[in-house]
Design a protein around this motif. Structure first.
Motif, PDB file in Angstrom:
ATOM      1  N   TYR A  26       0.825  -1.208   0.000  1.00  0.00           N
ATOM      2  CA  TYR A  26       0.000   0.000   0.000  1.00  0.00           C
ATOM      3  C   TYR A  26       0.863   1.263   0.000  1.00  0.00           C
ATOM      4  O   TYR A  26       0.447   2.316  -0.497  1.00  0.00           O
ATOM      5  CB  TYR A  26      -0.973   0.004   1.192  1.00  0.00           C
ATOM      6  CG  TYR A  26      -0.357   0.312   2.534  1.00  0.00           C
ATOM      7  CD1 TYR A  26      -0.242   1.620   2.992  1.00  0.00           C
ATOM      8  CD2 TYR A  26       0.102  -0.711   3.360  1.00  0.00           C
ATOM      9  CE1 TYR A  26       0.319   1.895   4.230  1.00  0.00           C
ATOM     10  CE2 TYR A  26       0.666  -0.441   4.586  1.00  0.00           C
ATOM     11  CZ  TYR A  26       0.773   0.857   5.016  1.00  0.00           C
ATOM     12  OH  TYR A  26       1.343   1.128   6.234  1.00  0.00           O
ATOM     13  N   ILE A  29       1.687   1.926  -3.586  1.00  0.00           N
ATOM     14  CA  ILE A  29       0.530   2.556  -4.237  1.00  0.00           C
ATOM     15  C   ILE A  29       0.466   4.038  -3.888  1.00  0.00           C
ATOM     16  O   ILE A  29       0.266   4.898  -4.748  1.00  0.00           O
ATOM     17  CB  ILE A  29      -0.772   1.841  -3.822  1.00  0.00           C
ATOM     18  CG1 ILE A  29      -0.798   0.418  -4.374  1.00  0.00           C
ATOM     19  CG2 ILE A  29      -1.995   2.632  -4.297  1.00  0.00           C
ATOM     20  CD1 ILE A  29      -1.962  -0.423  -3.895  1.00  0.00           C
ATOM     21  N   THR A  30       0.671   4.342  -2.610  1.00  0.00           N
ATOM     22  CA  THR A  30       0.628   5.739  -2.159  1.00  0.00           C
ATOM     23  C   THR A  30       1.740   6.557  -2.788  1.00  0.00           C
ATOM     24  O   THR A  30       1.534   7.708  -3.222  1.00  0.00           O
ATOM     25  CB  THR A  30       0.739   5.802  -0.620  1.00  0.00           C
ATOM     26  OG1 THR A  30      -0.346   5.075  -0.044  1.00  0.00           O
ATOM     27  CG2 THR A  30       0.699   7.242  -0.130  1.00  0.00           C
ATOM     28  N   ALA A  44      -4.876  -2.139  -6.098  1.00  0.00           N
ATOM     29  CA  ALA A  44      -4.155  -3.265  -5.493  1.00  0.00           C
ATOM     30  C   ALA A  44      -4.067  -4.430  -6.473  1.00  0.00           C
ATOM     31  O   ALA A  44      -3.066  -5.155  -6.511  1.00  0.00           O
ATOM     32  CB  ALA A  44      -4.873  -3.695  -4.212  1.00  0.00           C
ATOM     33  N   SER A  74      -3.199  -1.661   7.376  1.00  0.00           N
ATOM     34  CA  SER A  74      -4.404  -2.236   6.796  1.00  0.00           C
ATOM     35  C   SER A  74      -4.156  -3.703   6.550  1.00  0.00           C
ATOM     36  O   SER A  74      -3.062  -4.226   6.765  1.00  0.00           O
ATOM     37  CB  SER A  74      -4.724  -1.526   5.483  1.00  0.00           C
ATOM     38  OG  SER A  74      -3.692  -1.779   4.557  1.00  0.00           O
ATOM     39  N   ALA A  76      -3.781  -5.000   3.688  1.00  0.00           N
ATOM     40  CA  ALA A  76      -2.711  -5.098   2.702  1.00  0.00           C
ATOM     41  C   ALA A  76      -1.359  -4.919   3.372  1.00  0.00           C
ATOM     42  O   ALA A  76      -0.379  -5.581   3.046  1.00  0.00           O
ATOM     43  CB  ALA A  76      -2.923  -4.041   1.620  1.00  0.00           C
TER      44      ALA A  76
END
Length: 229
Positions: A26, A29-30, A44, A74, A76
């Protein structure tokens, strides 16, 4: 909007992002979202399969998952962090020119996406200004009822339904534009798409005019019609 990454580029860019140290999925992704200024956020379902593939290839390793109760993580995040292996670092070293080219490509893509966002905002603001001007003109030209005048219920209902119709049109426009932009990513917008849209809209316009007794459709043949802007 064109694809953000060409074939194989996202795989390479994930290795680039791991050069700074281990990251959770994650967090990758961020970080991608941050680097693209919020104009692109991978899902995801896009990131984790590529990380799994890199792990299979021995280019990254995944640490053991942390405790499920760790604050701030989280589902993930509890899958553990990913880090470069010596083989992953060796691939980056061997593909230094590709990495530099990819960084330039990402910068160009960010500028292009930002331009698209600004263009959409300008179009939206232009449409909003036009709607506000039309509303102001309507208020100015609408006859002012006397103090004892009873409101015409038909006019009140018509006014409300007209705004409902405008909202329906706006939703239709937004949905079709979203579909067209998504299809354009894969280059699948065709001449048939445009012709179908034109035919359907012309037919819809004629049908809708048929429900409006005072519309331009009831004008005598040869009467002037203002072209839509």
């Amino acid at each position: 909007m064109p694809p953000v990454f060409a074939h194989g580029e996202l795989r390479l860019y994930l290795l680039v992002l791991l050069m700074d140290g281990p990251r959770h999925g994650y967090e990758l992704i961020t970080e991608l979202t941050r680097r693209f200024g919020g104009t692109y956020r991978p899902s995801a379902g896009t990131i984790y399969p590529r990380l799994a593939r890199l792990e299979e290839e021995g280019l990254v390793r995944r640490s053991a998952p942390g405790p499920s109760g760790t604050p701030g993580l989280s589902g993930a995040g509890r899958k553990g962090t990913y880090e470069l292996t010596p083989a992953g670092q060796a691939e980056l070293d061997a593909r230094l020119d590709d990495v530099k080219r990819l960084e330039r490509s990402v910068a160009e893509t960010v500028r292009s996406l930002a331009d698209d966002v600004r263009a959409d905002i300008r179009d939206t603001m232009r449409g909003l200004r036009a709607e506000l001007a039309a509303a102001a003109q309507e208020v100015r030209t609408r006859p002012r009822p006397g103090p004892d005048t009873v409101p015409d219920p038909r006019r009140t209902q018509s006014y409300s339904l007209r705004h409902d119709a405008e909202a329906v049109l706006q939703r239709f426009r937004n949905d079709v534009l979203a579909d067209l932009r998504e299809a354009d990513v894969t280059g699948t917008v065709s001449a048939l798409t445009v012709e179908t849209l034109r035919t359907v809209l012309d037919s819809a316009r004629s049908a809708i005019r048929g429900t409006l007794p005072n519309s331009a459709s009831s004008a005598p043949p040869g009467a002037h019609r203002t072209s839509p802007q």
